[in-house]
Design a protein around this motif. Structure first.
Motif, PDB file in Angstrom:
ATOM      1  N   THR A 136      42.830  42.334  44.203  1.00 60.55           N
ATOM      2  CA  THR A 136      42.583  43.474  45.087  1.00 60.55           C
ATOM      3  C   THR A 136      41.634  44.502  44.468  1.00 60.55           C
ATOM      4  N   GLU A 161      31.223  33.241  51.610  1.00 62.42           N
ATOM      5  CA  GLU A 161      32.672  33.054  51.673  1.00 62.42           C
ATOM      6  C   GLU A 161      33.076  32.241  50.443  1.00 62.42           C
ATOM      7  N   ASP A 216      47.765  41.987  43.391  1.00 57.68           N
ATOM      8  CA  ASP A 216      47.634  43.447  43.331  1.00 57.68           C
ATOM      9  C   ASP A 216      46.896  43.912  42.085  1.00 57.68           C
ATOM     10  N   LEU A 265      37.716  35.145  50.316  1.00 63.55           N
ATOM     11  CA  LEU A 265      36.957  36.365  50.055  1.00 63.55           C
ATOM     12  C   LEU A 265      35.640  36.304  50.824  1.00 63.55           C
ATOM     13  N   PHE A 277      31.972  42.769  61.120  1.00 64.34           N
ATOM     14  CA  PHE A 277      33.254  43.496  61.040  1.00 64.34           C
ATOM     15  C   PHE A 277      33.156  44.805  61.763  1.00 64.34           C
ATOM     16  N   TYR A 286      31.971  38.492  51.324  1.00 64.94           N
ATOM     17  CA  TYR A 286      31.178  39.590  50.768  1.00 64.94           C
ATOM     18  C   TYR A 286      29.715  39.353  51.128  1.00 64.94           C
ATOM     19  N   PRO A 326      38.333  45.289  46.945  1.00 59.37           N
ATOM     20  CA  PRO A 326      39.154  46.270  47.665  1.00 59.37           C
ATOM     21  C   PRO A 326      38.881  46.331  49.164  1.00 59.37           C
ATOM     22  N   GLU A 327      37.729  45.794  49.616  1.00 58.99           N
ATOM     23  CA  GLU A 327      37.412  45.853  51.046  1.00 58.99           C
ATOM     24  C   GLU A 327      38.240  44.873  51.863  1.00 58.99           C
ATOM     25  N   GLY A 328      38.920  43.934  51.217  1.00 59.82           N
ATOM     26  CA  GLY A 328      39.817  43.047  51.943  1.00 59.82           C
ATOM     27  C   GLY A 328      39.699  41.596  51.531  1.00 59.82           C
ATOM     28  N   LEU A 329      40.708  40.839  51.900  1.00 60.20           N
ATOM     29  CA  LEU A 329      40.793  39.411  51.604  1.00 60.20           C
ATOM     30  C   LEU A 329      41.880  38.814  52.478  1.00 60.20           C
ATOM     31  N   THR A 330      41.987  37.502  52.456  1.00 59.72           N
ATOM     32  CA  THR A 330      43.032  36.806  53.203  1.00 59.72           C
ATOM     33  C   THR A 330      43.742  35.844  52.260  1.00 59.72           C
TER      34      THR A 330
END
Length: 140
Positions: free
Chosen positions: A66, A36, A62, A99, A140, A101, A70-74
């Motif tokens: 991103t 993280e 963006d 992030l 996930f 991963y 591309p798999e996501g973030l907060t």
């Protein structure tokens, strides 16, 4: 006599079951090893121009973050403070990006993160973008 024996067996069974239940509740090996990373983006510019606005930050998100994750973030809105080079407290609105991963990709992902940090520092006249890393498990 029968009641006493039955009660003793029940107490023994409960006694054996409670540690198992507690152990299961404390068992945290769920998921896979992940890294993280939290990035802390300030909004006050060192050149005296107006702070980085929400729309500007979302465009940066963006354009730079991103595509790298591309798999996501907060993203969290924040308010932070830190001591500037002159010794005075700098207080500012900020953004925290979280992030996650796979740990096995940490080396390669770290390079992406450092490019993001440099891009923000350069584009928005920032002294730095804070970074913290932690190992955890995630599913996930």
């Amino acid at each position: 006599m029968r009641g006493k024996v039955g009660g003793g067996v029940l107490v023994a069974l409960l006694g054996a079951g409670i540690p198992a239940l507690v152990g299961a509740a404390l068992h945290t090996d769920v998921g896979q090893p992940y890294q993280e990373t939290r990035l802390y983006f300030g909004t006050e510019r060192t050149d005296g121009h107006s702070p980085v606005g929400e729309q500007e930050f979302m465009r940066f998100l963006d354009r730079e973050i991103t595509p790298a994750f591309p798999e996501g973030l907060t993203v969290h809105d924040g308010y932070g403070q830190w001591r500037g080079q002159d010794g005075k407290a700098v207080r500012e609105s900020s953004y925290e990006v979280v992030l996650l991963y796979p740990e096995k990709e940490a080396g390669e992902r770290s390079g992406r993160i450092e490019r993001i940090r440099r891009a923000y520092e350069d584009q928005y006249q920032q002294d730095s973008v804070g970074r913290s890393d932690d190992k955890l498990t995630a599913e996930f």
